[in-house]
Design a protein around this motif. Structure first.
Motif, mmCIF file in Angstrom:
data_model
loop_
_atom_site.group_PDB
_atom_site.id
_atom_site.type_symbol
_atom_site.label_atom_id
_atom_site.label_comp_id
_atom_site.label_asym_id
_atom_site.label_seq_id
_atom_site.Cartn_x
_atom_site.Cartn_y
_atom_site.Cartn_z
ATOM 1 N N LEU A 203 -46.300 100.589 16.775
ATOM 2 C CA LEU A 203 -44.922 101.041 16.520
ATOM 3 C C LEU A 203 -43.973 99.846 16.428
ATOM 4 C CD1 LEU A 203 -44.719 104.205 18.796
ATOM 5 C CD2 LEU A 203 -44.639 104.142 16.285
ATOM 6 N N GLN A 204 -44.195 98.876 17.304
ATOM 7 C CA GLN A 204 -43.349 97.677 17.283
ATOM 8 C C GLN A 204 -43.497 96.954 15.938
ATOM 9 O OE1 GLN A 204 -44.122 95.152 20.644
ATOM 10 N NE2 GLN A 204 -42.070 94.277 20.491
ATOM 11 N N LEU A 205 -44.744 96.858 15.477
ATOM 12 C CA LEU A 205 -44.995 96.198 14.186
ATOM 13 C C LEU A 205 -44.321 96.971 13.055
ATOM 14 C CD1 LEU A 205 -46.651 93.738 13.234
ATOM 15 C CD2 LEU A 205 -48.508 95.307 12.681
ATOM 16 N N LEU A 206 -44.485 98.306 13.061
ATOM 17 C CA LEU A 206 -43.937 99.135 11.976
ATOM 18 C C LEU A 206 -42.409 99.169 11.990
ATOM 19 C CD1 LEU A 206 -46.385 102.195 11.983
ATOM 20 C CD2 LEU A 206 -46.307 100.304 10.342
ATOM 21 N N SER A 207 -41.805 98.797 13.122
ATOM 22 C CA SER A 207 -40.336 98.774 13.160
ATOM 23 C C SER A 207 -39.809 97.560 12.388
ATOM 24 C CB SER A 207 -39.834 98.767 14.598
ATOM 25 O OG SER A 207 -40.015 97.493 15.173
ATOM 26 N N ARG A 208 -40.727 96.644 12.002
ATOM 27 C CA ARG A 208 -40.291 95.509 11.175
ATOM 28 C C ARG A 208 -40.253 95.910 9.703
ATOM 29 N NH1 ARG A 208 -44.115 90.994 13.740
ATOM 30 N NH2 ARG A 208 -44.167 90.292 11.588
ATOM 31 N N ARG A 209 -41.306 96.579 9.272
ATOM 32 C CA ARG A 209 -41.388 97.044 7.872
ATOM 33 C C ARG A 209 -42.634 97.920 7.740
ATOM 34 N NH1 ARG A 209 -45.727 94.401 5.531
ATOM 35 N NH2 ARG A 209 -46.161 92.283 6.234
#
Lengths: 211, 211
Positions: B19-25
């Motif tokens: 989720l943290q990664l996907l909050s970047r793009r």
């Protein structure tokens, strides 16, 4: 206690049920086991984990019965959205002066109904603050969405866009960006100098800013 | 999405990292797997779970690559203390009027730096609201602590104390109390009528109040 540890703890349904039960009053193991219909061995394992994390503590009463109670005031907040992943946990602490004032105001002569009135008042205050906070968060999300589109327009590359997104949150050194994005510093700098040439970013005292 | 489901999701470290990664793009599976050093099979399993919960969605781009992105704005709040266990999660939504205003104010001509300034302003507003909320929460905890001691003083029995604690949160019917405390209604009523005699509680329109 860090947020990751707290989320690990809260990720288990029976641990959540135990905490919910203990928020009513202290309980001893076999009582918890009976109330929740969970075997005592499992209850003990959960309580051990909770106690290692410092979230619960034990005490033995006059009848030598070992009670467990919640030992912390903790607030955890999580935002998840297309542009944010934020997790914060912190102890909720009252300052000494405020505590003194409350103790004075709600002394031994207070009736339950005066407690009840003041609690209702504080609950609605907290609710109003929550709504205001949600509205600020909604505006942040909306702006970040518009901002992401503006960046997409400017940036010629995923990494360039990610650098800009990251700088939107505040000034950062090359090293911080490199660590956050998992990309070597020289590659980050290559983009930063290009962006500086185009006057999109600027460097001041080793930190990069949106210009 | 209910809070329990969200806590189950956030209880896993790799899901939090995704989720943290996907909050970047948006990312595609093999990218996630590479970035996080987690096998693609495990990544797919996590994404399936996240997508069943409605937290992420997939889309296929021009190159037929399947990307994953966060599909929700969610805020989760948890309080744990000796007298509270509260979990709330709700979607963070902007109202149409406010969105329109923002879109008008930060149109296509806005610079990144004007976005950045406004975001900084909103972040500090949100931070102030959080602090105010924490302080309200700390006062609630302190009062509940004092109140628990006052109830201990009045009540002759655990169940009586629990009934009073529960009524402190607001008026309730016998059935609600019975369900919350896991005790048959007739036993609850026995205590309530005794408390009514002592003028600690009162009944109005089928609901019990602190008097």
């Amino acid at each position: 206690m860090d947020s990751a540890q707290l989320l690990d703890i809260l990720g288990n349904e029976n641990r959540r049920r135990i905490l919910q039960l203990l928020s009513r009053r202290p309980y001893y193991v076999s009582e918890i086991s009976e109330q929740l219909e969970v075997g005592p061995k499992a209850v003990i394992e959960h309580l051990d984990l909770l106690s290692r994390a410092g979230l619960v503590e034990f005490y033995t009463n006059n009848q030598r019965r070992k009670y467990c109670h919640i030992a912390h005031n903790i607030r955890l907040e999580v935002f998840v959205s297309p542009h944010s992943y934020e997790v914060k946990s912190e102890p909720v602490m009252i300052d000494a002066k405020e505590r003194k004032r409350l103790r004075r105001e709600y002394g031994s002569t207070s009736t339950l109904s005066s407690f009840s009135d003041e609690l209702q008042r504080l609950w609605s205050l907290r609710q109003e603050l929550t709504l205001a906070q949600q509205s600020a968060q909604a505006m942040i999300e909306e702006l970040r969405d518009m901002c992401a589109k503006a960046i997409e327009h400017i940036a010629s590359d995923y990494l360039e866009a990610e650098i800009l997104q990251s700088l939107m949150k505040g000034a950062q050194t090359t090293e911080m960006l490199s660590k956050e994005l998992g990309v070597p510093p020289y590659e980050i700098e290559k983009w930063l100098y290009r962006l500086e040439e185009n006057r999109v970013v600027k460097k001041e005292r080793e930190r990069w800013y949106i210009n």
